[in-house]
Design a protein around this motif. Sequence first.
Motif, PDB file in Angstrom:
ATOM      1  N   THR A 168     -68.859  18.735   2.015  1.00  0.00           N
ATOM      2  CA  THR A 168     -69.346  18.916   3.381  1.00  0.00           C
ATOM      3  C   THR A 168     -68.473  19.887   4.151  1.00  0.00           C
ATOM      4  OG1 THR A 168     -68.111  16.969   4.072  1.00  0.00           O
ATOM      5  CG2 THR A 168     -70.436  16.662   3.484  1.00  0.00           C
ATOM      6  N   ASP A 169     -67.168  19.943   3.851  1.00  0.00           N
ATOM      7  CA  ASP A 169     -66.258  20.855   4.539  1.00  0.00           C
ATOM      8  C   ASP A 169     -66.143  22.138   3.720  1.00  0.00           C
ATOM      9  OD1 ASP A 169     -64.375  22.059   6.121  1.00  0.00           O
ATOM     10  OD2 ASP A 169     -62.698  20.937   5.250  1.00  0.00           O
ATOM     11  N   ASN A 170     -66.851  23.169   4.160  1.00  0.00           N
ATOM     12  CA  ASN A 170     -66.837  24.450   3.449  1.00  0.00           C
ATOM     13  C   ASN A 170     -65.987  25.489   4.173  1.00  0.00           C
ATOM     14  OD1 ASN A 170     -68.481  23.557   1.416  1.00  0.00           O
ATOM     15  ND2 ASN A 170     -70.358  24.183   2.455  1.00  0.00           N
ATOM     16  N   SER A 171     -64.883  25.054   4.759  1.00  0.00           N
ATOM     17  CA  SER A 171     -64.046  25.986   5.510  1.00  0.00           C
ATOM     18  C   SER A 171     -63.209  26.863   4.581  1.00  0.00           C
ATOM     19  CB  SER A 171     -63.144  25.225   6.482  1.00  0.00           C
ATOM     20  OG  SER A 171     -62.349  24.297   5.756  1.00  0.00           O
ATOM     21  N   HIS A 172     -62.902  26.394   3.403  1.00  0.00           N
ATOM     22  CA  HIS A 172     -62.117  27.173   2.458  1.00  0.00           C
ATOM     23  C   HIS A 172     -63.033  28.181   1.751  1.00  0.00           C
ATOM     24  CE1 HIS A 172     -59.633  28.109  -1.035  1.00  0.00           C
ATOM     25  NE2 HIS A 172     -58.607  27.749  -0.266  1.00  0.00           N
ATOM     26  N   PRO A 173     -62.601  29.456   1.665  1.00  0.00           N
ATOM     27  CA  PRO A 173     -63.465  30.493   1.081  1.00  0.00           C
ATOM     28  C   PRO A 173     -63.913  30.173  -0.355  1.00  0.00           C
ATOM     29  CG  PRO A 173     -61.559  31.506   2.109  1.00  0.00           C
ATOM     30  CD  PRO A 173     -61.364  30.032   2.190  1.00  0.00           C
ATOM     31  N   ARG A 227     -66.691  27.621  -0.278  1.00  0.00           N
ATOM     32  CA  ARG A 227     -67.951  28.245   0.155  1.00  0.00           C
ATOM     33  C   ARG A 227     -68.579  29.019  -0.995  1.00  0.00           C
ATOM     34  NH1 ARG A 227     -65.288  29.487   5.062  1.00  0.00           N
ATOM     35  NH2 ARG A 227     -64.832  31.569   4.304  1.00  0.00           N
TER      36      ARG A 227
END
Length: 158
Positions: A2-7, A10
């Motif tokens: 759910t947390d796609n903040s890291h490249p 993603r």
Amino acid sequence: MTDNSHPRLRELHVQRESALRNWLVANTALVSAIERLGQLHAAKAKALKARGITAHQLAQFRHWEKGKVKPAEYRTLASYALHRNIIASIDRRWDGAITTAQIEVDRATTDLAVATANLLSTMPAALASKLTGLSVRQLSAIVRAAANRGSRRTEIRL
């Protein structure tokens, strides 16, 4: 995921979505190709039945055409000659379309195998199994079958 903040996360998420989308498209194409082939076979069978050719007569005809012993009694021989013309005309009418549809099924099968291999390369097999509704064994079998076909094609070319 759910947390796609890291490249990298993603990127991995995009790869998985793309692989699943491609698998779904390939699966749909295979199902459609198989349905089309089935419809053509059914239409040919219906054409044979409409012309009075029974399944038994067709099986006998195919047996005789393969060079097996031809009928000896006159009545059977006359029936064979009559049915040969009917069957040959129906074969000419349907076999081209059936061959084309079979090629499409083969192509779609290969495309699904490639999409399955790609799917399994982007995610764990258990996740791929959940997303596709196929067991891990089924997914692996799809990839193995395509690999086996590919190796036979290579051997034939040599």
